[in-house]
Scaffold this active site. Structure first.
Site, PDB file in Angstrom:
ATOM      1  N   LYS A  27       0.834  -1.199   0.000  1.00 28.36           N
ATOM      2  CA  LYS A  27       0.000   0.000   0.000  1.00 28.36           C
ATOM      3  C   LYS A  27       0.874   1.256   0.000  1.00 28.36           C
ATOM      4  O   LYS A  27       0.660   2.184  -0.816  1.00 28.36           O
ATOM      5  CB  LYS A  27      -0.919  -0.020   1.237  1.00 28.36           C
ATOM      6  CG  LYS A  27      -1.894   1.143   1.290  1.00 28.36           C
ATOM      7  CD  LYS A  27      -2.524   1.296   2.675  1.00 28.36           C
ATOM      8  CE  LYS A  27      -3.595   0.247   2.944  1.00 28.36           C
ATOM      9  NZ  LYS A  27      -4.966   0.726   2.613  1.00 28.36           N
ATOM     10  N   ARG A  97      -3.109   2.820   8.802  1.00 26.72           N
ATOM     11  CA  ARG A  97      -3.441   1.527   8.200  1.00 26.72           C
ATOM     12  C   ARG A  97      -2.198   0.656   8.070  1.00 26.72           C
ATOM     13  O   ARG A  97      -1.106   1.156   7.836  1.00 26.72           O
ATOM     14  CB  ARG A  97      -4.001   1.719   6.791  1.00 26.72           C
ATOM     15  CG  ARG A  97      -5.330   2.418   6.720  1.00 26.72           C
ATOM     16  CD  ARG A  97      -5.646   2.708   5.255  1.00 26.72           C
ATOM     17  NE  ARG A  97      -6.517   3.862   5.138  1.00 26.72           N
ATOM     18  CZ  ARG A  97      -7.840   3.772   4.940  1.00 26.72           C
ATOM     19  NH1 ARG A  97      -8.414   2.594   4.824  1.00 26.72           N
ATOM     20  NH2 ARG A  97      -8.572   4.874   4.872  1.00 26.72           N
ATOM     21  N   GLY A 106      -8.157  -7.451   5.526  1.00 30.11           N
ATOM     22  CA  GLY A 106      -8.928  -7.581   6.761  1.00 30.11           C
ATOM     23  C   GLY A 106      -8.191  -8.274   7.878  1.00 30.11           C
ATOM     24  O   GLY A 106      -8.735  -8.496   8.964  1.00 30.11           O
ATOM     25  N   MET A 108      -5.285  -7.317   9.319  1.00 33.35           N
ATOM     26  CA  MET A 108      -4.640  -6.444  10.303  1.00 33.35           C
ATOM     27  C   MET A 108      -5.502  -5.208  10.547  1.00 33.35           C
ATOM     28  O   MET A 108      -6.551  -5.029   9.934  1.00 33.35           O
ATOM     29  CB  MET A 108      -3.236  -6.084   9.821  1.00 33.35           C
ATOM     30  CG  MET A 108      -2.306  -7.287   9.982  1.00 33.35           C
ATOM     31  SD  MET A 108      -0.652  -6.928   9.456  1.00 33.35           S
ATOM     32  CE  MET A 108      -0.891  -6.576   7.749  1.00 33.35           C
ATOM     33  N   ARG A 366      -3.480  -1.109  -5.880  1.00 30.31           N
ATOM     34  CA  ARG A 366      -2.644  -2.303  -5.710  1.00 30.31           C
ATOM     35  C   ARG A 366      -3.039  -3.301  -6.789  1.00 30.31           C
ATOM     36  O   ARG A 366      -4.141  -3.196  -7.353  1.00 30.31           O
ATOM     37  CB  ARG A 366      -2.838  -2.910  -4.321  1.00 30.31           C
ATOM     38  CG  ARG A 366      -4.261  -3.273  -4.039  1.00 30.31           C
ATOM     39  CD  ARG A 366      -4.443  -3.807  -2.636  1.00 30.31           C
ATOM     40  NE  ARG A 366      -5.861  -4.017  -2.363  1.00 30.31           N
ATOM     41  CZ  ARG A 366      -6.341  -4.361  -1.176  1.00 30.31           C
ATOM     42  NH1 ARG A 366      -5.534  -4.501  -0.141  1.00 30.31           N
ATOM     43  NH2 ARG A 366      -7.636  -4.561  -1.009  1.00 30.31           N
ATOM     44  N   HIS A 484     -15.514  -8.755   2.200  1.00 31.42           N
ATOM     45  CA  HIS A 484     -14.529  -9.673   2.768  1.00 31.42           C
ATOM     46  C   HIS A 484     -14.654 -11.079   2.174  1.00 31.42           C
ATOM     47  O   HIS A 484     -13.680 -11.678   1.723  1.00 31.42           O
ATOM     48  CB  HIS A 484     -14.709  -9.723   4.292  1.00 31.42           C
ATOM     49  CG  HIS A 484     -13.811 -10.727   4.945  1.00 31.42           C
ATOM     50  ND1 HIS A 484     -14.224 -12.001   5.262  1.00 31.42           N
ATOM     51  CD2 HIS A 484     -12.511 -10.652   5.312  1.00 31.42           C
ATOM     52  CE1 HIS A 484     -13.228 -12.664   5.808  1.00 31.42           C
ATOM     53  NE2 HIS A 484     -12.176 -11.865   5.852  1.00 31.42           N
ATOM     54  N   SER A 797      11.889 -43.513 -14.365  1.00 34.40           N
ATOM     55  CA  SER A 797      10.788 -42.656 -13.942  1.00 34.40           C
ATOM     56  C   SER A 797      10.897 -42.515 -12.425  1.00 34.40           C
ATOM     57  O   SER A 797      10.822 -43.502 -11.698  1.00 34.40           O
ATOM     58  CB  SER A 797       9.449 -43.284 -14.326  1.00 34.40           C
ATOM     59  OG  SER A 797       8.398 -42.462 -13.883  1.00 34.40           O
ATOM     60  N   THR A 800       8.650 -40.174  -6.873  1.00 31.80           N
ATOM     61  CA  THR A 800       9.069 -39.370  -5.729  1.00 31.80           C
ATOM     62  C   THR A 800       8.128 -39.510  -4.536  1.00 31.80           C
ATOM     63  O   THR A 800       8.479 -39.069  -3.452  1.00 31.80           O
ATOM     64  CB  THR A 800       9.223 -37.893  -6.122  1.00 31.80           C
ATOM     65  OG1 THR A 800       8.043 -37.477  -6.813  1.00 31.80           O
ATOM     66  CG2 THR A 800      10.428 -37.720  -7.026  1.00 31.80           C
ATOM     67  N   ASP A 802       7.237 -42.543  -3.196  1.00 28.19           N
ATOM     68  CA  ASP A 802       7.947 -43.543  -2.401  1.00 28.19           C
ATOM     69  C   ASP A 802       9.341 -43.059  -2.029  1.00 28.19           C
ATOM     70  O   ASP A 802       9.812 -43.300  -0.921  1.00 28.19           O
ATOM     71  CB  ASP A 802       8.030 -44.871  -3.166  1.00 28.19           C
ATOM     72  CG  ASP A 802       6.787 -45.714  -2.924  1.00 28.19           C
ATOM     73  OD1 ASP A 802       5.792 -45.120  -2.461  1.00 28.19           O
ATOM     74  OD2 ASP A 802       6.805 -46.914  -3.176  1.00 28.19           O
ATOM     75  N   CYS A 864       6.959 -39.493 -12.102  1.00 28.66           N
ATOM     76  CA  CYS A 864       5.532 -39.749 -12.032  1.00 28.66           C
ATOM     77  C   CYS A 864       5.181 -39.620 -10.558  1.00 28.66           C
ATOM     78  O   CYS A 864       6.034 -39.664  -9.704  1.00 28.66           O
ATOM     79  CB  CYS A 864       5.178 -41.132 -12.570  1.00 28.66           C
ATOM     80  SG  CYS A 864       5.980 -42.482 -11.740  1.00 28.66           S
ATOM     81  N   TYR A 884      10.593 -35.385 -19.064  1.00 28.76           N
ATOM     82  CA  TYR A 884       9.150 -35.165 -18.959  1.00 28.76           C
ATOM     83  C   TYR A 884       8.691 -35.250 -17.509  1.00 28.76           C
ATOM     84  O   TYR A 884       9.410 -35.764 -16.640  1.00 28.76           O
ATOM     85  CB  TYR A 884       8.375 -36.185 -19.804  1.00 28.76           C
ATOM     86  CG  TYR A 884       8.420 -37.598 -19.282  1.00 28.76           C
ATOM     87  CD1 TYR A 884       7.482 -38.050 -18.336  1.00 28.76           C
ATOM     88  CD2 TYR A 884       9.385 -38.492 -19.713  1.00 28.76           C
ATOM     89  CE1 TYR A 884       7.536 -39.339 -17.842  1.00 28.76           C
ATOM     90  CE2 TYR A 884       9.444 -39.787 -19.230  1.00 28.76           C
ATOM     91  CZ  TYR A 884       8.514 -40.208 -18.291  1.00 28.76           C
ATOM     92  OH  TYR A 884       8.565 -41.479 -17.800  1.00 28.76           O
TER      93      TYR A 884
END
Lengths: 934, 934
Positions: A27, A97, A106, A108, A366, A484, A797, A800, A802, A864, A884
């Site tokens: 701001k 503000r 909203g 703060m 903003r 809000h 492949s 990730t 496991d 994968c 890939y």
């Protein structure tokens, strides 16, 4: 003075700049920038975020450090506005503000009308000739200040309804009741004067302190309250959800008050330079005559439309006055500012303005929050009009926003015939269906129980945030597109309908009524957040993206830039079809076992169970022969749906115990079919039980102990491919071995593939059926021994999911006991199953790639598992040189976008490195260089 | 001719040498060496192991390749021995024996008397004047040849009792019965002639072929049969157990026959240059008059003692003649050879000799197998007498041999009062107690069921190997110290009593009788294999090493050389005491949770269960306070037992569900104590259940979610230490955090340690209570992030059990389903939980050390868990620069020896590297250089 804590702005000048968001907050930086642009910004100054951080180190000592600087800045404001702070004749009033680096709507605190006191009251009355406005402002100051500064900021937590704000509200309600008034504006000046006296008494009684009369004391109170609100519960909770670091701190913006509530030539409004819900390039906003800014966003009065073009076409909005017609000169001025702001900031702006007795003041600009569809449309249209480059357009859309387009919407055909309860404003996109609940707590509780809930509120406030997050959709009776509820929902891409004026919410009795109908807690309702409509009952949802033309255009921009291929994880022809539509070109993970789940799989599942409960290789082979045609059929259909693109088929992966039937009936049928007793069946099933099945007898370990199981699958794959080829269709199956840890496992399975291939090729009279042989890399040892693995595997492949389990020693099924605590106390930055742990698990992935390519430079490498659809993880995959990524069909567009972002970021980094030639390129990028082949 | 396949020896000359074991096999190389030393070796030649390997490539084609070379060598033999192969007047007879690189007793085939046929029979009779001997030899040749060459080597597997050997045996038994003979030697020459005719008929009928009359055909048959026996079932099974590679192949030794069965001036014997059971430096052996070598080892006749000094003192042996007295000149010649052999080979030798009509012939020498106690004693005594260097002494003892010394023996006090069934020869060391079984299959089966078994046999043969392995002890009625049973048992260090002539075994009826007592299958018996005694019932066993003076001396040699510290894993004062006695200097792993197991732990366990089933932090704290004194008491006592050496205490590690009570009674008591119902208790217990507990809520994860649990333990440790210090005792507790994966976990726990330390120090009026803070490295990520971990941890202890689990993705509890298959089909070289997987898991260990020391150069690093007591793993730990290893108390001596071997090997490698300056030192050794501090 070493550090400058205060930056002035106003009068077409500013000490700060728009690019100083870290120091001045969003701001403050933008107020400075607007001032520099010569826009009518009420003069003021910004206290930096560094001061806030310093406050948390030094406490109230900061005051003496800041005081001199602040008084100097205050003098400038007085000069610019021609008023004096605390001057009884010509008093300057100030707002105070918060303003963090990124907006936290909203979350703060704000204090308005600072500087009003017994002394300045009369002077202001004399100057404005508007006693009612002045006394109303004073009443508001006491109300806000006592709540925010004197109670909350002091950490006082009163019992419900015992807080000072509630007590003051009750005093006013009581007075209105006595007088028989309906609206606040019915109060007379005398009423307000009496209320002020009463208010001060209540403050004294409840908080044990006088309401401060000294303007400087008021100002300091406001400043510190803003600082403290940074560590308020709501703010912390919001930051956690949004991933905002606690260290950032907030700036404080102190600005001269201008009043939209000084009569009918005054007004206040909030606007977006483009439509934040749809992205349409039309100036869009809301305003109220004779009101203060908070009135618009608080949702207490339904605001007016900004112009005729964007006026909602429903009954309620039809008669409301637009600014365009009502104050056409000012509107034109505003439109000119809107155009300059967009051109200057090169993005859609969210602005606040006030008209004080005919004069336009800009209070804020903003970058505006937007729905996913809006983000995509704006990115595409701004790129088309050359306002931004394609690379920038890509960076403008977040995964969550893109996700909104992919999120379900109500099925339009069903919706057209459904029972429409009422309309409202389309504040958050997509569709939602769920059971109505009336409090945030209830929403959280029911969601935890796995229920789908719609949170229905008169209006929402910051205390509702957790409940809003838990709900699938939000419905409010009041509030506009900038309320809000709307802001929060839009930020999250959550389906939301606001300002549905036709409904009457009775939260206490847990129901709402609409057009004579009563909807009780637990009743199903459905929302269309894109149109703004509420329906009775549980309407079906369908995928959303396909019909959106901007989505398609956006994806074209991404695809032109990205280098990674994107595949999908799909186990059925339907999923493969869906994945293809979402842009997947290839399947990265077809899980054989998934064909035994769900409807229609009863018969193959039964045969699989026979196989599993076999006690000899012979018995097993009989079952496998029965299973073979089902497996081949499903594989063939899926390959066909992928139109010749590669299909990676993972051989049976899970521990067999997963398939043991649970119901007595099924067990009996199985025992009969195997010609054994129930005891024997139980014994065989018990033998399959494991202590830690995740690390047990599964994946290739099954393929080695029961080679006939692998062989059946391999034969099914190759025969399916051979049949497709014979039908003149293209296909490329990639046979993938799971859970491997040593190259000798691969050799064992590869020998079988070669043998079966020769047999199948012979059967079909071919020399060769095109196929590839590769492995998952999901066990740490496989990554460590990747150089050897790559001597046999033609592709890797990375699994990730496991790999994360093993590398952390975290069983994904069991992290519930500690992961929330780990994230809460910041032992981990987040759940490593959501975003790949680059510094730990990522080391093994990099190691696997490097070593794999060290013995097999052309090795095809992908990922994968769920990280393949997570933006930071996909960027990592690009950086370390994968070919890939593969993810669930719905995440394919996100992966395509993330892959494009990776290229943009890489080029940016290269430019940066070129600019600073001493700072060497990152090793990661170097490692990936030239390795990836398209 | 490119490759030389045949190496001649004899007449004080040899083409081969003793160091050519790989090429000539152990037996062949040593025959060559003995010939070179001028010892009386019957001339012969060795066909190389390469020829065997080639045979497996080319099959019978090899014959033409070899034929010329072999005929040449044969001619030399004929010349040397003054006889001719196949010459009817002066025939040369040959033996054909296997000889692999390392001895595989009884596992491969032998054929004797090759060259006897219709034509040479009479010539030999004329020459020897001993028709009986010649016809008996012919009978033996047919018997052996038809079995080994014509049946087994051809892969014929007849039904039980239908094999040619059995049928021939039956023919002889029938003839003896007809004639009323008891012994084979009762047969007359005419009987033998009739038997030969019958034998040939049986061979023709059973095998469909004639027994070959051509000497060269006989010879080739023998050679190929030896080659083929390399891949016989028994040989393969033995190699698997002993870890001998399949690729080695066997050599074939063809040697002129000499006969110990040519009358009473002939004899044959087997001897050891020192006692192989005890290691005593005395010439020890057995011999038989008028016998062939196989008679001694077959255990059919009880052999005579070699000399007076080593004569067993029991009834049976008292009257037997010794070679020393019976043939004193030959004995002296033999002693001279014995002395030369030991000096030459610098190790105890196992020799075979034959005396043919007064002339001594050496048939074999090889390094003798020995028991563990013998190996240790010989190593110590040979080093003392400077026959070998201390470094060599260390390398002479294997872990299994050292283990024998640590293995249990019968408790001497109890043994003295036990019911002694009979005596026998002390063939395998230590004590054993178990249930009697009478077949090898039964031994295997019962052992699988977890029973302790003693295998009782008339005599053992190679078919019994698996059963011998499965049994805890072996008892035979017949056979001497060099019988099959004795050799095999000694090789394995297994308790064994042979030649217990007093027992009569009835394997069919499954019992044995001894002095009127009947011991049935399943009855308990006990053996003292060191003394040679058999007892009725189940006698208690005690640890063996402490009383052995050579053990102590050997350990001193090791300790002088090793650099690694050796600690023990111990959880009780008793274990700590035992560990200290075994030489542990420090505890590397005290597992807090072990104090809740076993007898005497009922009360603390009950309180622990209360703690676990608590539903709030408050409830938990109450239980923790109750638990505190128990925990402190146990920790203090253990620290005290370690006499000031460091004690690493690991905080609570296992998932809490492990402690949930199983019995209804205990559950009820628990519910009562917690004031909750059984349903609530069940609910709380169920909440603790996990899908993969190994990777679940355990270790530091408990310490973070329930900080009060960690705090109690930390306080107990520090107070225990403070109390000891106050009592004037030294101690150094090392607080170890388990299952960590991120440095922030360590920071969390370290903060607690620091706070509690300040409190405890204050309470005891001290500034500081010496202690260290460190972590297990057992999760792959911890190793990968070791640089960060070491910023907080002062020591690392590698938990390679868990690290192996995570790195392989192998749940140790669940590998039973596939590990046997993995080892069998050589996908893994062995179970990685036994010997550390250096190339996989080892990478993470090295990485952890390197990175840890990169940020903390003085970091103390050790290993706890079972690899810490495994020789190759300990050597690896030395090479990568650890400071210490820790293992179970019984393995401490093995670790001490392995640590010494590591230094010896390292110095050897350095010398090798210095000799070949171009071959760089291994990176591993370099990495470790100078890092380890003592």
């Amino acid at each position: 003075m070493a550090v400058k804590y205060v930056y002035s702005f106003g009068d077409g000048k500013a000490e700060g700049r728009g690019d100083q968001k870290e120091l001045l907050g969003g701001k403050g930086a933008n107020l400075a920038e607007m001032a520099r642009l010569g826009m009518p910004v009420p003069a003021g100054f910004t206290i930096t975020t560094e001061a806030c951080t310093e406050y948390y180190r030094k406490g109230r000592k900061l005051i003496s450090l800041l005081d001199k600087e602040m008084r100097k800045a205050l003098a400038r404001v007085e000069k610019s506005m021609g008023k004096k702070f605390g001057d009884p004749r010509n008093p300057l009033l100030l707002s105070c503000r918060s303003g963090a680096r990124s907006s936290m709507p909203g979350m703060m605190e704000t204090v308005l009308n600072i500087g009003l006191n017994e002394a300045t009251l009369d002077g202001l009355v004399a100057k404005t000739g508007n006693a009612w406005f002045v006394w109303d402002s004073y009443r508001r100051l006491i109300q806000m200040y006592s709540d925010v500064v004197m109670e909350k900021a002091e950490g006082i937590e009163p019992a419900e309804d015992q807080g000072v704000r509630k007590q003051l509200e009750r005093a006013m309600d009581k007075l209105k009741q006595e007088r028989g008034y309906k609206l606040d504006t019915d109060l007379t000046v005398d009423d307000l004067k009496r209320l002020v006296v009463e208010y001060k008494g209540i403050v004294r009684r409840v908080l044990g302190k006088e309401f401060p009369d000294d303007p400087m004391e008021q100002l300091w109170g406001g400043v510190l309250a803003v600082f403290r609100s940074w560590n308020g519960k709501r703010a912390i909770s919001y930051r956690r959800i949004e991933g905002i670091p606690d260290e950032w701190g907030t700036a404080v913006n102190v600005q001269s008050m201008v009043f939209g509530n000084m009569g009918n030539s005054s007004a206040t409004g909030v606007a977006f330079t483009r439509n934040p819900a749809t992205g349409e390039n039309k100036f869009f906003g809301e305003w109220l005559i004779n009101a203060q800014g908070e009135d618009v966003v608080a949702g207490i009065r339904t605001p007016n439309p900004l112009n005729e073009d964007t006026r909602p076409m429903d009954e309620e909005h039809k008669g409301l006055p637009s600014l365009e017609k009502g104050m056409s000169k000012t509107y034109k001025e505003l439109v000119a500012i809107r155009n300059r702001l967009e051109k200057h900031f090169r993005d859609m702006q969210d602005i606040e303005f006030t008209i004080e007795e005919g004069k336009l003041w800009m209070l804020q600009t903003r970058t505006g929050k937007r729905t996913g569809p809006a983000a995509v449309r704006m990115a595409v249209e701004m790129a088309q009009s050359k306002l931004i480059k394609p690379e920038e357009a890509i960076m403008r859309v977040t995964p969550a926003q893109l996700n909104e387009l992919l999120l379900p919407v109500l099925d339009r055909d069903v919706e057209d015939k459904a029972i429409r309860l009422c309309g409202g404003l389309p504040a958050g996109p997509g569709g939602a269906t769920g059971q109505a609940v009336f409090t945030a707590d209830q929403a959280v509780e029911w969601a935890k129980e796995g229920k789908s809930v719609i949170l229905v509120r008169e209006e929402t406030n910051p205390e509702d945030v957790e409940g809003m997050r838990a709900a699938l959709g939000i419905l409010t009776a009041r509030g506009g597109m900038t309320s809000h509820a709307a802001l929060v929902a839009r930020g999250w891409g959550k389906c939301c309908v606001v300002g549905a004026g036709a409904i009457e919410v009775n939260a206490h009795a847990r129901h709402f009524t609409v057009n004579g109908k009563k909807i009780k807690e637990g009743d199903w309702i459905s929302l269309n957040g894109t149109r703004g409509a509420v329906y009775e009952g549980r309407l079906p949802l369908v995928a959303g993206a396909e019909e959106n033309p901007y989505f398609t255009k956006f994806m074209v921009i991404c695809d032109k830039i990205r280098k990674l291929d994107v595949r999908a994880n799909a186990d059925t022809p339907e999923d493969a079809e869906k994945a293809y539509k979402f842009g997947a070109r290839g399947i990265g993970l077809f899980r054989t076992e998934h064909m035994f789940y769900g409807k229609g799989a009863e018969e193959p599942l039964f045969i699989l169970r026979k196989m599993i409960h076999s006690s000899s290789s012979e018995e097993r082979k009989v079952a496998l022969n029965e299973l073979f045609p089902y497996v081949k059929r499903d594989m063939k259909a899926t390959m066909q749906a992928m139109r010749g693109y590669p299909v990676t088929i993972r051989l049976l992966d899970p521990p067999l115990h997963e398939f043991v039937p649970q119901s007595e009936d099924e067990r009996r049928r199985l025992a009969n079919s195997l010609n054994i007793g129930m005891d024997e069946l139980k014994k065989r099933a018990d033998e399959l039980h494991e202590v830690n099945p995740m690390m047990g007898h599964r994946g290739v370990r099954l393929g080695i102990t029961y080679p006939e199981v692998s062989e059946m699958q391999i034969r099914a794959i190759l025969e399916a491919a051979a049949e497709l080829l014979a039908e003149g269709k293209k296909t490329l199956p990639e046979i993938m071995i799971p859970v491997t840890c040593d190259v000798r496992e691969l050799r064992h399975q590869k020998a079988m593939v070669d043998r079966v291939h020769a047999e199948v090729a012979g059967k079909f009279g071919k020399k060769n059926i095109p196929h590839m042989f590769g492995t998952m890399i999901e066990i740490p040892r496989a990554a460590l021994k990747a150089d050897e693995m790559a001597e046999v595997a033609e592709f890797f492949s990375f699994g990730t999911n496991d790999l994360t389990q093993m590398t952390f020693g975290f069983s994904r099924d069991d992290i519930g006991g500690f992961m929330p605590e780990y994230v809460e106390s910041k032992i981990l930055p987040g759940d490593p199953f959501e975003t790949l742990d680059q510094s730990g698990v990522g080391q093994l992935v990099e190691c696997g790639i490097q070593r794999g390519r060290s013995t097999s430079p052309k090795l095809k490498i992908g990922i994968c598992g769920e990280h393949g659809g997570d933006e930071p993880s996909v960027i990592f995959c690009h950086n370390i040189g994968m070919n890939y990524v593969s993810c669930s069909p719905f995440r394919v567009p996100i992966a395509r976008m993330a892959a494009a972002k990776a290229v943009v970021l890489e080029n940016k980094a290269k430019k940066g490195a070129a600019a600073k030639p001493k700072a060497g390129k990152k090793a990661k990028t170097a490692a990936a260089k030239g390795k990836r082949k398209k």
